[in-house]
Structures are given as structure tokens and as C-alpha cells.
Design a protein around this motif. Structure first.
Motif, mmCIF file in Angstrom:
data_model
loop_
_atom_site.group_PDB
_atom_site.id
_atom_site.type_symbol
_atom_site.label_atom_id
_atom_site.label_comp_id
_atom_site.label_asym_id
_atom_site.label_seq_id
_atom_site.Cartn_x
_atom_site.Cartn_y
_atom_site.Cartn_z
ATOM 1 N N ALA A 121 0.682 -1.236 -0.200
ATOM 2 C CA ALA A 121 0.111 -0.070 0.020
ATOM 3 C C ALA A 121 0.832 1.129 0.142
ATOM 4 C CB ALA A 121 -0.925 0.179 1.057
ATOM 5 N N THR A 126 -0.734 1.826 -6.072
ATOM 6 C CA THR A 126 -0.702 0.482 -6.108
ATOM 7 C C THR A 126 -1.984 0.324 -4.905
ATOM 8 O OG1 THR A 126 1.344 0.127 -6.335
ATOM 9 C CG2 THR A 126 0.135 -1.467 -5.155
ATOM 10 N N GLN A 127 -3.168 -0.328 -4.995
ATOM 11 C CA GLN A 127 -4.001 -0.747 -4.376
ATOM 12 C C GLN A 127 -4.216 -2.311 -3.725
ATOM 13 O OE1 GLN A 127 -8.171 0.816 -5.165
ATOM 14 N NE2 GLN A 127 -8.776 -0.993 -4.545
ATOM 15 N N ASP A 129 -6.382 -5.046 -1.919
ATOM 16 C CA ASP A 129 -7.852 -5.811 -1.548
ATOM 17 C C ASP A 129 -7.792 -6.991 -0.726
ATOM 18 O OD1 ASP A 129 -9.730 -3.517 -2.892
ATOM 19 O OD2 ASP A 129 -8.654 -4.073 -4.555
ATOM 20 N N ALA A 197 -9.560 -2.277 1.758
ATOM 21 C CA ALA A 197 -8.875 -1.820 0.737
ATOM 22 C C ALA A 197 -7.875 -0.689 1.094
ATOM 23 C CB ALA A 197 -9.839 -1.203 -0.520
ATOM 24 N N SER A 199 -4.819 1.930 -0.291
ATOM 25 C CA SER A 199 -4.264 2.624 -1.255
ATOM 26 C C SER A 199 -2.880 3.151 -0.857
ATOM 27 C CB SER A 199 -4.848 4.070 -1.436
ATOM 28 O OG SER A 199 -6.137 3.648 -1.905
#
Length: 233
Positions: A121, A126-127, A129, A197, A199
Motif C-alpha cells: 500500500a 498501488t491498491q 484488497d 482496501a 491505497s
């Protein structure tokens, strides 16, 4: 002409049958966790977007692979480069290109999972989950649930027979529900999802996330038929 009672569909007064269902539900710790990783890039031309996407994708791959054995799987999924259109006068022109790559990582060490999630993160655009917690298909928990379901079926049949002053004599049939074309039993959603999630972080060196694994539900159900001694009515 007489027939063996074992071939009679419902038994006989001399050799009655009892049919029962055995069920078992276990709550166990997960064995693996999956996370989804989305790497993005944006450029004013296709080549720039591709180069940035490739660079960030390689950085993610190198970071995940650096953890070694705790990472059981690392797979690349969908890839896309999409033009962003903007109106210019009466026509349209391409303003920029957006690129994305989706990856999936599967880990068996949840301390490593928390650290890796934070570091991913922290990467640019770039994410992350997940996580999605799960058991392996070969987990011994599945076999233990089936064993307990059979034991419950035997115990239930004994109780029915005892209520009639009879004893169980023999097992005639033992079947999964699917083997008899019955509706499939309820099972917990594949992995017991608890989704978050993440970020890219503002600051570097963020502490590792403390992730609490979500316990998994394992369910088993069987149908059993037994013959028993004549009841004492």
C-alpha cells in the motif's frame, strides 16, 4: 419367495430400518489468506503509460517474491491500457492513457501478510484488497467434520433404536447428500471474506498491519440407514 431384508427398500417387521441424518459444524483457524493487488499508471502517451506500468508491476513482483516461502502463490490476472478521451471542439482526442494490472497473492503466514500489505500500500499508485481467509481443499478440518457427522448419525440412530427397546444391527447405507441428489448443505462463503482496501500511503515506513484471522466454518452432513433388532412394543 423370500428376499434378504437388506434388499428391501423399507425393511420388514422382523428387520426394521432406521434412517437418520448426521451433521457437524466446526469453527477453525484459516490456513491461507489471499490479497488482490492493483497496479496503476497514467501517461500522456501509450508508451509512457506502458513503461510506468511495467516498472511498478516489476516492483510489486520483486517485493512479494522477496518474502519467499510464506508466499504460496503469485498470479497475474487482468491487464489493460485504456485511452481517456476528451472533447476538443467538435471531435474527440486522447487526453491520456490509463494502465492497470491485477495480481493475486496467497500467503500462509499472517504476520508476513500484515507487513506485506502495508509495504504494498506504500507503493505509488498501488491498491491492495482483502484479505480473503480460507482453508486448503486438503485441510484435515474437512475430514474431521465428516467424521463427526458420521458419529452423530450413529449416535442418533442408537437413540431412536433405544427408544423402541431395540439395538442397531447393521449399517445398510451411508451417503453424502450429493450422492442422493439432495440439496447441497449450506457452507460458509468461500473463505469467509472480510475485505479491506488499502491505497498508497502518504508516509513511508508505516507499521505493519495487525490482521486478525477470521475463523472458518466447516460443515458436513451425511445420511445413514441401519437395520435394528425388532422393537419391544
Amino acid at each position: 419367495m423370500t428376499h434378504d431384508a437388506s434388499h428391501q427398500p423399507y425393511g420388514t417387521p422382523e428387520v426394521p430400518r432406521v434412517a437418520v441424518r448426521g451433521e457437524a459444524t466446526l469453527e477453525v483457524d484459516p490456513e491461507i489468506a489471499r490479497i488482490g493487488i492493483t497496479v496503476s499508471a497514467r501517461g500522456t502517451d501509450r508508451r509512457t503509460a506502458l513503461e510506468d506500468l511495467t516498472r511498478r508491476n516489476n516492483a510489486v513482483l520483486d517485493l512479494v517474491k522477496s518474502y519467499g516461502d510464506p508466499v504460496e502463490k503469485l498470479e497475474t490476472g487482468a491487464f489493460s491500457i485504456t485511452p481517456e478521451l476528451t472533447r476538443h471542439g467538435r471531435g474527440e482526442r486522447i487526453r491520456a492513457y490509463h494502465g492497470r494490472v491485477h495480481l493475486t497473492a496467497e500467503l500462509n503466514d499472517f504476520t508476513t501478510l500484515g507487513e506485506l500489505t502495508t509495504r504494498l500500500a506504500d507503493l505509488e499508485l498501488t491498491q491492495v484488497d482483502g484479505p480473503w481467509w480460507a482453508l486448503r481443499p486438503t485441510s484435515p478440518a474437512h475430514g474431521e467434520a465428516r467424521r463427526q457427522a458420521v458419529l452423530e448419525a450413529v449416535q442418533r440412530a442408537r437413540e431412536y433404536a433405544a427408544a423402541l427397546g431395540a439395538n442397531l444391527a447393521a449399517l445398510v447405507e451411508l451417503a453424502d447428500l450429493g450422492a442422493e441428489n439432495a440439496p447441497a448443505p449450506f457452507q460458509a462463503a468461500g473463505g469467509g471474506m472480510r475485505t479491506m482496501a488499502f491505497s498508497a500511503a502518504e508516509d513511508t515506513g508505516a507499521p505493519a498491519l495487525d490482521l486478525e484471522p477470521q475463523r472458518q466454518t466447516v460443515y458436513a452432513q451425511v445420511n445413514a440407514r441401519f437395520t435394528m433388532t425388532p422393537p419391544q412394543l
